[in-house]
Write a protein that holds these residues in place. Sequence first.
Motif, short mmCIF file in Angstrom:
data_model
loop_
_atom_site.label_atom_id
_atom_site.label_comp_id
_atom_site.label_asym_id
_atom_site.label_seq_id
_atom_site.Cartn_x
_atom_site.Cartn_y
_atom_site.Cartn_z
N VAL A 81 -8.61 50.49 -53.12
CA VAL A 81 -8.76 49.44 -52.10
C VAL A 81 -7.62 49.51 -51.08
CG1 VAL A 81 -8.81 46.94 -51.71
CG2 VAL A 81 -10.10 47.93 -53.61
N TYR B 19 -8.51 50.78 -59.16
CA TYR B 19 -9.12 49.91 -58.15
C TYR B 19 -8.10 49.62 -57.04
CZ TYR B 19 -11.33 45.79 -56.07
OH TYR B 19 -11.88 44.90 -55.19
N HIS C 270 -10.22 39.75 -57.43
CA HIS C 270 -10.12 40.04 -56.00
C HIS C 270 -11.29 39.38 -55.28
CE1 HIS C 270 -9.86 43.29 -52.61
NE2 HIS C 270 -9.26 42.16 -52.28
#
Length: 147
Positions: A77, A73, A59
């Motif tokens: 996010v 994650y 990312h």
Amino acid sequence: MAEELILLDEWLSMFGMRARIALAEKGIKYEYKEEDLENKSQMLLKMNPIHKKIPVLIHKGKPISESIIIVEYIDEVWKDKVPFLPSDPYQKAQAKFWADFVNKKVGDVGGRIWAGKRDEIELAKKELIEGLKELENVLGDKPYFWW
Ligand SMILES: N[C@@H](CCC(=O)N[C@@H](CS)C(=O)NCC(=O)O)C(=O)O
């Protein structure tokens, strides 16, 4: 978004599948890069120098490894979408227990079937089927694990 998000993966991998499902559930576009695990790319070796395994989510140039960590994650996010985990701490602990169960009773056992000797394969197959039945029981008729 696609150029900001790359998934190093291998189509057959159940661990990679976790990341692909998580990205699909959140409706996130990404660039998929298929790895040849017999001949790993420089990108994979650089992005996951410790384990040298897929999946790796990259990312904005930063790598995230380990499928469960990747799923968490993504959930953190892209918070604006439906969350993967319940907010209640006990229910969250239960959801994580079953994710760990899949690692041990499907992932590890599946690996033994893939790589094992004949006797070992038969035993591992039985364990795999038992593990899948356990999951079936706990999932019941629900479309998702904790909904
Ligand atoms: N615990 C890791 C397991 C990942 C894993 O075992 N990946 C395998 C493919 S299914 C791999 O990259 N194997 C290559 C190797 O061991 O060299 C996860 O959850 O992401």
